[in-house]
Design an enzyme around this catalytic site. Structure first.
Site, PDB file in Angstrom:
ATOM      1  N   LYS A 291       0.866  -1.187   0.000  1.00  0.00           N
ATOM      2  CA  LYS A 291       0.000   0.000   0.000  1.00  0.00           C
ATOM      3  C   LYS A 291       0.896   1.228   0.000  1.00  0.00           C
ATOM      4  CE  LYS A 291      -2.076   2.659   2.934  1.00  0.00           C
ATOM      5  NZ  LYS A 291      -1.936   3.871   2.097  1.00  0.00           N
TER       6      LYS A 291
ATOM      7  N   GLU B 102       9.019   0.901  11.274  1.00  0.00           N
ATOM      8  CA  GLU B 102       9.993   1.987  11.104  1.00  0.00           C
ATOM      9  C   GLU B 102       9.231   3.278  11.356  1.00  0.00           C
ATOM     10  OE1 GLU B 102      13.105   1.544  10.633  1.00  0.00           O
ATOM     11  OE2 GLU B 102      13.154  -0.556  10.059  1.00  0.00           O
TER      12      GLU B 102
ATOM     13  N   CYS C 140      12.744  10.875   8.232  1.00  0.00           N
ATOM     14  CA  CYS C 140      12.628  10.292   9.566  1.00  0.00           C
ATOM     15  C   CYS C 140      13.935  10.479  10.336  1.00  0.00           C
ATOM     16  CB  CYS C 140      12.280   8.819   9.464  1.00  0.00           C
ATOM     17  SG  CYS C 140      13.390   7.915   8.388  1.00  0.00           S
TER      18      CYS C 140
HETATM   19  P1  NAD Z   1       1.416   7.924   8.335  1.00  0.00           P
HETATM   20  O1  NAD Z   1       1.625   7.103   9.546  1.00  0.00           O
HETATM   21  O2  NAD Z   1       0.342   8.926   8.342  1.00  0.00           O
HETATM   22  O3  NAD Z   1       1.099   6.969   7.074  1.00  0.00           O
HETATM   23  C1  NAD Z   1       1.959   5.917   6.703  1.00  0.00           C
HETATM   24  C2  NAD Z   1       1.167   4.906   5.877  1.00  0.00           C
HETATM   25  O4  NAD Z   1       0.220   4.278   6.725  1.00  0.00           O
HETATM   26  C3  NAD Z   1       0.383   5.515   4.727  1.00  0.00           C
HETATM   27  O5  NAD Z   1       0.446   4.648   3.617  1.00  0.00           O
HETATM   28  C4  NAD Z   1      -1.034   5.563   5.292  1.00  0.00           C
HETATM   29  O6  NAD Z   1      -2.037   5.540   4.306  1.00  0.00           O
HETATM   30  C5  NAD Z   1      -1.065   4.297   6.122  1.00  0.00           C
HETATM   31  N1  NAD Z   1      -2.077   4.258   7.181  1.00  0.00           N
HETATM   32  C6  NAD Z   1      -2.746   5.305   7.762  1.00  0.00           C
HETATM   33  N2  NAD Z   1      -3.560   4.835   8.734  1.00  0.00           N
HETATM   34  C7  NAD Z   1      -3.393   3.488   8.783  1.00  0.00           C
HETATM   35  C8  NAD Z   1      -3.940   2.454   9.602  1.00  0.00           C
HETATM   36  N3  NAD Z   1      -4.817   2.726  10.578  1.00  0.00           N
HETATM   37  N4  NAD Z   1      -3.524   1.179   9.402  1.00  0.00           N
HETATM   38  C9  NAD Z   1      -2.609   0.887   8.447  1.00  0.00           C
HETATM   39  N5  NAD Z   1      -2.071   1.829   7.630  1.00  0.00           N
HETATM   40  C10 NAD Z   1      -2.451   3.113   7.802  1.00  0.00           C
HETATM   41  O7  NAD Z   1       2.833   8.576   7.993  1.00  0.00           O
HETATM   42  P2  NAD Z   1       3.212   9.598   6.836  1.00  0.00           P
HETATM   43  O8  NAD Z   1       2.677  10.940   7.164  1.00  0.00           O
HETATM   44  O9  NAD Z   1       2.866   9.000   5.512  1.00  0.00           O
HETATM   45  O10 NAD Z   1       4.820   9.604   6.957  1.00  0.00           O
HETATM   46  C11 NAD Z   1       5.505  10.366   7.882  1.00  0.00           C
HETATM   47  C12 NAD Z   1       5.970   9.519   9.056  1.00  0.00           C
HETATM   48  O11 NAD Z   1       6.723   8.394   8.599  1.00  0.00           O
HETATM   49  C13 NAD Z   1       6.898  10.261  10.002  1.00  0.00           C
HETATM   50  O12 NAD Z   1       6.529  10.029  11.331  1.00  0.00           O
HETATM   51  C14 NAD Z   1       8.266   9.656   9.717  1.00  0.00           C
HETATM   52  O13 NAD Z   1       9.183   9.751  10.762  1.00  0.00           O
HETATM   53  C15 NAD Z   1       7.908   8.254   9.384  1.00  0.00           C
HETATM   54  N6  NAD Z   1       8.983   7.612   8.600  1.00  0.00           N
HETATM   55  C16 NAD Z   1       9.825   6.732   9.231  1.00  0.00           C
HETATM   56  C17 NAD Z   1      10.870   6.144   8.528  1.00  0.00           C
HETATM   57  C18 NAD Z   1      11.833   5.193   9.195  1.00  0.00           C
HETATM   58  O14 NAD Z   1      12.600   4.534   8.508  1.00  0.00           O
HETATM   59  N7  NAD Z   1      11.842   5.082  10.514  1.00  0.00           N
HETATM   60  C19 NAD Z   1      11.054   6.459   7.176  1.00  0.00           C
HETATM   61  C20 NAD Z   1      10.178   7.350   6.570  1.00  0.00           C
HETATM   62  C21 NAD Z   1       9.141   7.935   7.297  1.00  0.00           C
END
Ligand code: NAD
Length: 494
Positions: A189, A263, A297
């Protein structure tokens, strides 16, 4: 069919919007779950409005993955390796297109988009080699004088992969490549925010000859993500995203005892000691927080600086920051691009307001930029109290907070003063001190006197609230494997 709201939409005719990639084909949505506007962050214009996939699509994709599972899990590792190489080749053939789509939909500078694509290609190549190196069994040694002990590593099974928008090519590659190398079929996804570059993966899979059902893509929102976790067919969930959603994923996965990798967020420190060249340190600090407009991140968003050099460093940081050119990713003179979406634009501005309410000392920036697009000024707050929300919370934008330290011990304590533990940078001419401090800092990825270099053979993941498990390297592959320990009589060895 997607509805177009901007002339730029003509640039995206080749992307399969409003469809799912299931069972080796693009197919119409079984169910639409609302609509998503895809923006050009550099202008703020809506490029296109697309229907999002629904829960029925996620279920179909998991069925297709289940049908592919038996055969795929038995494929010779060399065959999986060859297929991953073909995926890398197809990425390379579309490199310029992917960079253009990322610049258009993510707002990335071309150079940032190129890193995203090239790192993805490197990940597919790395796991192609890793697949070829897989052994059917490993002899551990004698179990007793009459028996031998073996370990067999088998694919964990159907894997649900959920990714965010900030580095869509490489974040996806860090999951898809090891999962396929291990012999797991996947349902991916992508983030609904950056569908343009992500959906090209379906065309790449077809061109690379990925067998039907081995790689499925469901372009949905939160409900699709939930349905990909809350399903008994699934054996493994790998999620990258925010802590709030990561906690929900963990709870939903618990009901099925899925293996999970998370992550999550970061609030990473950059520690600057008083023995460094200040202009060089300023360049490192700026790269750590303004690259990708701070939407990393691993952004080093908390500066811990030796008091003896703090005033001088602040002055140089302010002037270097003010010389930094903010502009569209398509302009090669830009050094920082826009934020990805209206939501992210609003979020960063909210934190700038909180900074005003908290009376933080704004060294530079602290506001959105006039004109079109989701641009904010690269921002630095100096001498921020550690009780500030800006010190403690992940902003995910180009906002640096700084504090001073008077000793190595204090530097370590301040660096560790966070619930997160993803990354850290240490700048010091004293390499022994560098090692001492890095050993004491709670972070999964660390750099001494350098920028954020990440290579496939390394490992990626966080301590504390930054997540569970590691991607990349051998651990990244093992995340999609289960071990079986088998004892046989001495005469039954291979
Ligand atoms: P997000 O958590 O809003 O969304 C991430 C993904 O999860 C999206 O595809 C979203 O549609 C999906 N999602 C949303 N609700 C869900 C649910 N209830 N169940 C399953 N999936 C669901 O994050 P974002 O705004 O897309 O990304 C930013 C965040 O990602 C920041 O906190 C950043 O630190 C983190 N990030 C971490 C890493 C790492 O390697 N640690 C890398 C990149 C980004």
């Amino acid at each position: 069919m997607p509805s177009s709201a901007d002339p730029d939409a003509s640039k995206i005719d080749d992307v399969q919007l409003g469809q799912c990639y299931i069972g080796g084909n693009w197919q119409p949505l079984a169910e639409a779950d609302g609509e998503q506007e895809l923006f050009n962050p550099a202008t703020g214009a809506v490029l296109v409005t697309v229907p999002l996939a629904g829960v029925a699509d996620a279920k179909q994709a998991l069925v297709a993955a289940g049908e592919a599972n038996g055969k795929w899990s038995q494929t010779a590792p060399a065959e999986r390796g060859a297929m991953l190489d073909r995926i890398a080749d197809e990425f390379a053939a579309r490199r310029e297109r992917l960079i253009a789509l990322s610049t258009l939909n993510n707002g990335k500078l071309r150079v940032e988009a190129a890193i995203d694509v090239d790192d993805a290609i490197a990940s597919y190549r790395y796991y192609a080699d890793a697949a070829r190196a897989l052994q059917p069994r490993e002899h551990i040694g004698a179990a007793d004088d009459q028996h031998q002990l073996y370990r067999c590593q088998v694919p964990v099974g159907i894997s649900s992969l959920i990714v965010p928008w900030n580095f869509p090519m490489v974040t996806t590659a860090w999951k898809v490549a090891p999962a396929l190398a291990a012999g797991c079929p996947v349902v991916l996804k992508p983030s609904e925010v950056t569908l343009l570059p992500e959906l090209v993966l379906g065309d790449i899979a077809s061109a690379a000859g990925v067998p039907a059902g081995v790689l499925n893509i469901v372009p949905g929102g939160a409900r699709v993500g939930q349905a990909m976790v809350d399903n008994p067919r699934v054996r493994k969930v790998s999620f990258t995203g925010s802590n709030a959603v990561g906690e929900q994923v963990m709870q939903n996965a618990a009901a099925h005892m899925h293996k999970i990798s998370l992550e999550l967020g970061g609030k990473s420190p950059i520690v600057v000691f008083d023995d460094v060249d200040l202009d060089w340190a300023v360049a490192q600090i700026m790269a750590g927080i303004f690259f990708n407009a701070g939407q990393m991140c691993s952004a080093t968003s908390r500066l811990v600086v030796a008091d003896a050099i703090a005033d001088d460093l602040y002055a140089r940081l302010k002037s270097a920051r003010e010389a930094l050119r903010v502009g569209p990713g398509s302009d090669d003179a830009s050094v920082m691009g826009p934020l990805v979406s209206p939501a992210q634009f609003a979020r960063v501005q909210d934190y700038m307001q909180i900074a005003q309410q908290e009376n933080l000392h704004c060294l530079s920036g602290g506001h959105a930029l006039d004109g079109k697009g989701f641009f904010v000024a690269p921002t630095v707050y100096a001498d921020v109290p550690t009780t500030s929300r800006l010190w403690r919370e992940e902003i995910f934008g180009p906002v640096l907070v700084s504090t001073r330290c008077n000793s190595e011990e204090e530097a370590i304590a301040l660096a560790n003063d966070s619930e997160f533990g993803l990354a850290a940078t240490v700048l010091s001419a004293d390499v022994e001190r560098g090692w001492r401090v890095m050993n004491a800092i709670d972070a999964g990825a660390q750099w001494l006197n350098g920028e954020q270099l990440v290579v496939p053979a390394g490992g990626w993941g966080g301590l504390k609230h930054s997540g569970i498990g590691r991607e990349l390297g051998t651990e990244g592959l093992q995340a999609y494997q289960e071990s079986k320990y088998i004892v046989v009589p001495n005469n039954a060895g291979p």
